[in-house]
Design an enzyme around this catalytic site. Structure first.
Site, PDB file in Angstrom:
ATOM      1  N   ARG A 195       1.230  -1.567  -0.042  1.00 20.25           N
ATOM      2  CA  ARG A 195       0.168  -0.259   0.666  1.00 20.25           C
ATOM      3  C   ARG A 195       0.711   1.054   0.023  1.00 20.25           C
ATOM      4  O   ARG A 195       0.638   2.290   0.831  1.00 20.25           O
ATOM      5  CB  ARG A 195      -1.415   0.477   1.422  1.00 20.25           C
ATOM      6  CG  ARG A 195      -1.756  -0.916   1.124  1.00 20.25           C
ATOM      7  CD  ARG A 195      -3.224  -0.975   2.402  1.00 20.25           C
ATOM      8  NE  ARG A 195      -3.702  -1.467   2.168  1.00 20.25           N
ATOM      9  CZ  ARG A 195      -4.304  -2.961   2.914  1.00 20.25           C
ATOM     10  NH1 ARG A 195      -3.299  -3.212   3.900  1.00 20.25           N
ATOM     11  NH2 ARG A 195      -4.794  -4.003   2.818  1.00 20.25           N
ATOM     12  N   LYS A 237       2.604  11.642 -11.261  1.00 23.01           N
ATOM     13  CA  LYS A 237       2.093  10.721 -12.233  1.00 23.01           C
ATOM     14  C   LYS A 237       2.209   9.461 -12.026  1.00 23.01           C
ATOM     15  O   LYS A 237       4.046   9.599 -12.547  1.00 23.01           O
ATOM     16  CB  LYS A 237       1.827  11.914 -12.909  1.00 23.01           C
ATOM     17  CG  LYS A 237       0.361  12.278 -13.144  1.00 23.01           C
ATOM     18  CD  LYS A 237      -0.288  13.147 -14.267  1.00 23.01           C
ATOM     19  CE  LYS A 237      -1.695  14.020 -14.227  1.00 23.01           C
ATOM     20  NZ  LYS A 237      -1.727  14.141 -15.732  1.00 23.01           N
ATOM     21  N   GLU A 271       9.010  17.785 -25.641  1.00 22.70           N
ATOM     22  CA  GLU A 271       8.334  18.622 -24.168  1.00 22.70           C
ATOM     23  C   GLU A 271       8.394  19.655 -23.636  1.00 22.70           C
ATOM     24  O   GLU A 271       8.274  20.745 -23.008  1.00 22.70           O
ATOM     25  CB  GLU A 271       7.996  17.214 -23.005  1.00 22.70           C
ATOM     26  CG  GLU A 271       7.403  15.927 -22.876  1.00 22.70           C
ATOM     27  CD  GLU A 271       5.857  16.008 -22.771  1.00 22.70           C
ATOM     28  OE1 GLU A 271       5.327  16.850 -22.627  1.00 22.70           O
ATOM     29  OE2 GLU A 271       5.875  14.993 -22.842  1.00 22.70           O
ATOM     30  N   LYS A 305       6.436  22.824 -14.070  1.00 22.08           N
ATOM     31  CA  LYS A 305       5.962  21.909 -13.389  1.00 22.08           C
ATOM     32  C   LYS A 305       5.775  22.257 -12.035  1.00 22.08           C
ATOM     33  O   LYS A 305       4.529  22.168 -11.508  1.00 22.08           O
ATOM     34  CB  LYS A 305       6.668  20.658 -14.001  1.00 22.08           C
ATOM     35  CG  LYS A 305       5.805  19.065 -13.531  1.00 22.08           C
ATOM     36  CD  LYS A 305       5.429  18.668 -14.766  1.00 22.08           C
ATOM     37  CE  LYS A 305       4.841  17.105 -14.322  1.00 22.08           C
ATOM     38  NZ  LYS A 305       4.359  16.626 -14.873  1.00 22.08           N
ATOM     39  N   GLU A 318      -5.212  17.305 -10.393  1.00 21.31           N
ATOM     40  CA  GLU A 318      -6.030  17.548 -11.206  1.00 21.31           C
ATOM     41  C   GLU A 318      -7.362  17.891 -11.215  1.00 21.31           C
ATOM     42  O   GLU A 318      -7.989  17.495 -11.733  1.00 21.31           O
ATOM     43  CB  GLU A 318      -5.579  16.607 -12.652  1.00 21.31           C
ATOM     44  CG  GLU A 318      -5.460  17.470 -14.285  1.00 21.31           C
ATOM     45  CD  GLU A 318      -4.723  16.482 -15.074  1.00 21.31           C
ATOM     46  OE1 GLU A 318      -3.727  16.184 -14.961  1.00 21.31           O
ATOM     47  OE2 GLU A 318      -5.648  16.504 -16.220  1.00 21.31           O
ATOM     48  N   ARG A 353      -3.130  21.553 -13.586  1.00 23.83           N
ATOM     49  CA  ARG A 353      -2.538  20.738 -14.059  1.00 23.83           C
ATOM     50  C   ARG A 353      -3.078  19.909 -15.242  1.00 23.83           C
ATOM     51  O   ARG A 353      -2.198  19.774 -15.927  1.00 23.83           O
ATOM     52  CB  ARG A 353      -2.367  19.674 -13.289  1.00 23.83           C
ATOM     53  CG  ARG A 353      -1.539  18.537 -13.824  1.00 23.83           C
ATOM     54  CD  ARG A 353      -1.562  17.365 -12.407  1.00 23.83           C
ATOM     55  NE  ARG A 353      -0.005  16.886 -12.676  1.00 23.83           N
ATOM     56  CZ  ARG A 353       0.721  16.348 -12.000  1.00 23.83           C
ATOM     57  NH1 ARG A 353       0.500  16.100 -10.589  1.00 23.83           N
ATOM     58  NH2 ARG A 353       1.504  15.503 -12.246  1.00 23.83           N
ATOM     59  N   ASN A 368      -0.923  18.948 -19.855  1.00 23.14           N
ATOM     60  CA  ASN A 368      -1.138  18.070 -21.369  1.00 23.14           C
ATOM     61  C   ASN A 368      -1.311  18.165 -22.500  1.00 23.14           C
ATOM     62  O   ASN A 368      -2.351  17.709 -23.438  1.00 23.14           O
ATOM     63  CB  ASN A 368      -2.195  16.951 -21.275  1.00 23.14           C
ATOM     64  CG  ASN A 368      -2.441  15.904 -20.113  1.00 23.14           C
ATOM     65  OD1 ASN A 368      -1.612  15.292 -20.285  1.00 23.14           O
ATOM     66  ND2 ASN A 368      -2.993  15.063 -19.198  1.00 23.14           N
ATOM     67  N   HIS A 389      -1.405  16.150 -25.522  1.00 31.34           N
ATOM     68  CA  HIS A 389      -1.660  15.166 -24.996  1.00 31.34           C
ATOM     69  C   HIS A 389      -2.985  14.220 -25.610  1.00 31.34           C
ATOM     70  O   HIS A 389      -2.452  13.181 -25.055  1.00 31.34           O
ATOM     71  CB  HIS A 389      -1.533  14.876 -23.500  1.00 31.34           C
ATOM     72  CG  HIS A 389      -0.014  14.715 -23.474  1.00 31.34           C
ATOM     73  ND1 HIS A 389       0.713  16.487 -23.563  1.00 31.34           N
ATOM     74  CD2 HIS A 389       1.152  14.293 -22.898  1.00 31.34           C
ATOM     75  CE1 HIS A 389       2.142  15.939 -23.339  1.00 31.34           C
ATOM     76  NE2 HIS A 389       2.348  14.117 -23.469  1.00 31.34           N
ATOM     77  N   HIS A 440      -2.067  10.603 -26.766  1.00 30.74           N
ATOM     78  CA  HIS A 440      -2.405   9.571 -26.317  1.00 30.74           C
ATOM     79  C   HIS A 440      -2.970   8.742 -27.383  1.00 30.74           C
ATOM     80  O   HIS A 440      -3.302   7.615 -27.063  1.00 30.74           O
ATOM     81  CB  HIS A 440      -3.559   9.933 -24.963  1.00 30.74           C
ATOM     82  CG  HIS A 440      -2.428  10.470 -23.590  1.00 30.74           C
ATOM     83  ND1 HIS A 440      -2.709  10.780 -22.538  1.00 30.74           N
ATOM     84  CD2 HIS A 440      -1.119  10.273 -23.462  1.00 30.74           C
ATOM     85  CE1 HIS A 440      -2.097  11.224 -22.250  1.00 30.74           C
ATOM     86  NE2 HIS A 440      -0.733  10.998 -22.634  1.00 30.74           N
ATOM     87  N   HIS A 500       6.599   8.742 -26.915  1.00 33.40           N
ATOM     88  CA  HIS A 500       5.845   9.016 -26.610  1.00 33.40           C
ATOM     89  C   HIS A 500       5.822  10.626 -27.051  1.00 33.40           C
ATOM     90  O   HIS A 500       5.321  12.046 -26.895  1.00 33.40           O
ATOM     91  CB  HIS A 500       5.953   9.667 -24.984  1.00 33.40           C
ATOM     92  CG  HIS A 500       4.818  10.077 -24.365  1.00 33.40           C
ATOM     93  ND1 HIS A 500       3.430  10.533 -24.705  1.00 33.40           N
ATOM     94  CD2 HIS A 500       5.106  11.170 -23.536  1.00 33.40           C
ATOM     95  CE1 HIS A 500       2.918  11.104 -24.158  1.00 33.40           C
ATOM     96  NE2 HIS A 500       3.905  11.717 -23.249  1.00 33.40           N
TER      97      HIS A 500
HETATM   98  N1  GLY Z   1       2.726  14.800 -17.472  1.00 34.61           N
HETATM   99  C1  GLY Z   1       1.670  15.788 -17.711  1.00 34.61           C
HETATM  100  C2  GLY Z   1       1.794  15.449 -15.825  1.00 34.61           C
HETATM  101  O1  GLY Z   1       1.819  15.882 -15.158  1.00 34.61           O
HETATM  102  O2  GLY Z   1       0.548  16.541 -15.114  1.00 34.61           O
END
Ligand code: GLY
Length: 364
Positions: free
Chosen positions: A120, A142, A184, A224, A234, A241, A245, A248, A252, A265
């Site tokens: 956990r 993330k 990025e 960031k 987010e 946040r 993206n 993205h 994705h 990516h």
């Molecule tokens: N890569 C986008 C984030 O970390 O929110």
């Protein structure tokens, strides 16, 4: 020049991003943890170990403490996840144990989710070894893996104890991977730092030995860290946040439909940034000439801005419908208000996106 650590401010889960002598700081940290009796393990990019055979010894890690996995997107999947958990269990690691992620975005996301799940949750440290991981995925907590149905559909927010960014490690990074990381970096300029974008346009093409690189990475990490501190999970109703993206949602979908591993990516993100710019023009936010500024900069790094081969638009649309950013069954995109400022845009008409995909495919 002395480079202070940056702090990601998250109350009792705050942590530093080390830029100053990160390898020494990390080796010392590993030594302290070992001396204090903590069990240690590392999930490591197999290719990195081949390229830098003394790395583990330099850091004071034993080979038997390390699970080496391939760096490609197929590693972010249930089988490597369960293999990693078994690796920790076989070594009888307990709740005091600490996991290190040594690799790019794939290894970091997987290892972070392993750390979040094992018993956990145990501590973990991010040691990003690709440009993409340094500027983006190693910061912000993330973690997760992909499902055949979609990218990053399983995961957890699980913050590391620290991030260690050592740009000298990029010397053995393949050129294609470096370029993917630049997608990025360009993204950060586009969404929050027009001066960064302008500087990238002005400078010669960056490479792993460019003197400007370390400052560029730090600038991306500072953006960031700020965004994550304001909206860790987010949940902001708009902006927040989700802005990280940019590009993205398209990216994705490409990765999902093309099959994980066909595009790096960052390559899919490059196409996504181009398509997000087209959408931003169609919404009347930016001028058409900004599209070529963006695509020229991406192409300077030999990044794709269109699909390599046609992909079924219906499949791409279906993948987008599963995007985590969507709200109340409506597609949500990140678009540009101007270079250096992004916003979330809700309720975009799917036929508009279908047309953008058709354009992106037709010229492939
Ligand atoms: N890569 C986008 C984030 O970390 O929110």
């Amino acid at each position: 020049m002395k480079t202070q650590a940056l702090q990601v401010e998250l109350a009792d889960r705050s942590y530093p991003i080390h830029f100053e002598s990160p390898r020494e700081v990390l080796a010392r940290q590993i030594g302290h943890l070992r001396d204090a009796g903590h069990g240690l393990a590392a999930i490591v990019d197999q290719g990195l170990l081949e390229a830098q055979p003394t790395l583990l010894a330099d850091l004071g890690l034993q080979p038997e403490e390390c699970l080496a996995l391939p760096a490609g997107e197929p590693t972010k999947a249930t089988e490597p996840f369960s293999r990693s958990l078994s690796f920790l269990a076989d070594r009888a690691l307990n709740r005091d144990s600490v996991l290190f992620a040594l690799g790019g975005g794939v290894i970091g996301d997987l290892a972070g989710f392993v750390a979040a799940s094992y018993l956990r949750g145990i501590s973990f440290h991010q040691v990003p070894t690709t440009l993409l991981a340094m500027v983006d995925s190693s910061v912000g907590g993330k973690t997760g893996i992909n499902l055949p149905e979609g990218k990053n559909l399983v995961g957890a927010f699980w913050q590391p104890e620290a991030v260690y960014i050592d740009t000298t490690i990029l010397q053995t990074l393949p050129a294609r991977e470096f370029a993917a990381g630049m997608a990025e970096v360009i993204k950060y300029g586009l969404l929050a730092d027009a001066e960064l974008f302008n500087e990238l346009e002005r400078l010669d093409t960056l490479h792993s030995g460019s003197p400007e690189l370390a400052q560029m990475i730090r600038r991306c990490c500072a953006i960031k860290a700020r965004v994550v501190a304001e909206d860790e999970k987010e949940t902001a109703a708009s902006g927040g946040r989700a802005l990280l993206n940019l590009g993205h949602t398209f990216a994705h979908a490409i990765e999902n439909v093309a099959g994980y591993g066909d595009y790096l990516h960052g390559e899919a993100v490059a196409i996504g940034l181009h398509l997000a710019a087209i959408l931003s023009v169609e919404l009347g936010h930016i001028k058409a000439r900004e599209i070529s500024r963006i695509s020229d900069l991406l192409q300077r790094y030999e990044l794709p801005v269109r699909l390599k081969q046609n992909l079924p638009v219906e499949d791409l649309m279906e993948a987008m419908r599963r995007d985590k950013k969507n709200r109340s069954g409506q597609l949500r995109f990140v678009t540009l208000q101007k270079i250096g400022q992004a916003v979330t845009s809700d309720g975009i008409d799917p036929t508009q996106i279908t047309r953008i995909w058709e354009e992106a495919s037709a010229k492939a």
